[in-house]
Design a protein around this motif. Structure first.
Motif, PDB file in Angstrom:
ATOM      1  N   GLY A  47     -32.904  48.565  -4.575  1.00 25.51           N
ATOM      2  CA  GLY A  47     -32.102  49.496  -3.723  1.00 25.51           C
ATOM      3  C   GLY A  47     -31.123  48.879  -2.801  1.00 25.51           C
ATOM      4  O   GLY A  47     -30.868  49.616  -1.877  1.00 25.51           O
ATOM      5  N   LYS A  48     -30.541  47.871  -3.227  1.00 27.65           N
ATOM      6  CA  LYS A  48     -29.551  47.234  -2.352  1.00 27.65           C
ATOM      7  C   LYS A  48     -28.210  47.670  -2.679  1.00 27.65           C
ATOM      8  O   LYS A  48     -28.020  48.216  -3.805  1.00 27.65           O
ATOM      9  CB  LYS A  48     -29.574  45.637  -2.665  1.00 27.65           C
ATOM     10  N   ILE A  49     -27.225  47.478  -1.838  1.00 29.38           N
ATOM     11  CA  ILE A  49     -25.817  47.721  -1.883  1.00 29.38           C
ATOM     12  C   ILE A  49     -25.244  46.941  -2.774  1.00 29.38           C
ATOM     13  O   ILE A  49     -25.562  45.594  -2.332  1.00 29.38           O
ATOM     14  CB  ILE A  49     -24.958  48.102  -0.688  1.00 29.38           C
ATOM     15  N   CYS A  50     -24.712  46.786  -4.009  1.00 27.65           N
ATOM     16  CA  CYS A  50     -23.980  45.841  -4.782  1.00 27.65           C
ATOM     17  C   CYS A  50     -22.815  46.018  -5.193  1.00 27.65           C
ATOM     18  O   CYS A  50     -22.170  47.194  -5.081  1.00 27.65           O
ATOM     19  CB  CYS A  50     -25.081  46.083  -6.300  1.00 27.65           C
ATOM     20  N   VAL A  51     -21.906  44.993  -4.900  1.00 30.88           N
ATOM     21  CA  VAL A  51     -20.650  44.758  -5.066  1.00 30.88           C
ATOM     22  C   VAL A  51     -20.193  43.991  -6.439  1.00 30.88           C
ATOM     23  O   VAL A  51     -20.822  42.735  -6.581  1.00 30.88           O
ATOM     24  CB  VAL A  51     -20.169  44.397  -3.963  1.00 30.88           C
ATOM     25  N   VAL A  52     -19.592  44.458  -7.339  1.00 33.49           N
ATOM     26  CA  VAL A  52     -19.088  43.570  -8.309  1.00 33.49           C
ATOM     27  C   VAL A  52     -17.682  43.843  -8.928  1.00 33.49           C
ATOM     28  O   VAL A  52     -17.052  44.601  -8.267  1.00 33.49           O
ATOM     29  CB  VAL A  52     -19.997  44.053  -9.939  1.00 33.49           C
ATOM     30  N   THR A  53     -17.289  43.076  -9.683  1.00 37.70           N
ATOM     31  CA  THR A  53     -15.866  43.150 -10.265  1.00 37.70           C
ATOM     32  C   THR A  53     -15.858  43.857 -11.292  1.00 37.70           C
ATOM     33  O   THR A  53     -16.747  44.152 -12.328  1.00 37.70           O
ATOM     34  CB  THR A  53     -15.159  41.556 -10.539  1.00 37.70           C
TER      35      THR A  53
END
Length: 114
Positions: A38-44
């Motif tokens: 349930g983490k905030i995820c950042v991707v390209t």
């Protein structure tokens, strides 16, 4: 050095955000595990997992090699972290929908029973 998988999971558990800023990656296990927690995820946008993330809804996506866009996303998360619990919850839902062991079992069962 190398970490055991259990150590990596502990690090993700203690993290607020999981980031995969790769230029090219088929499917980031660390992002899937971040979603599971349930983490905030950042991707390209050049990663396979980006196909499962709706920017601002269940994670964040920025253009590959756009350092300013990545910086802007991270600044937004830092400044609004207290309001982003729903993003983490949506990430967990995405994990359950596409990546959980139950989903995997159902998909394998469909393939085997064709």
């Amino acid at each position: 050095g190398k970490l055991a998988h259990s150590e990596v999971m502990l690090e993700i558990h203690h993290s607020n955000v999981v980031l995969c800023a790769s230029r090219e990656e088929s499917m980031s296990a660390s992002i899937v595990e971040g979603m599971m927690l349930g983490k905030i995820c950042v991707v390209t946008n050049n990663t396979g997992i980006a196909d499962y993330i709706e920017d601002g809804s269940n994670g964040f996506v920025c253009n590959v090699e756009d350092a300013q866009a990545l910086s802007d996303k991270m600044r937004f998360i830092i400044e609004n972290y207290h309001r982003l619990k729903d993003v983490g919850n949506a990430a967990r839902y995405t994990y359950e929908t596409y990546f959980s062991i139950n989903k995997f079992e159902k998909n394998i069962s469909k393939i085997l029973h064709r």
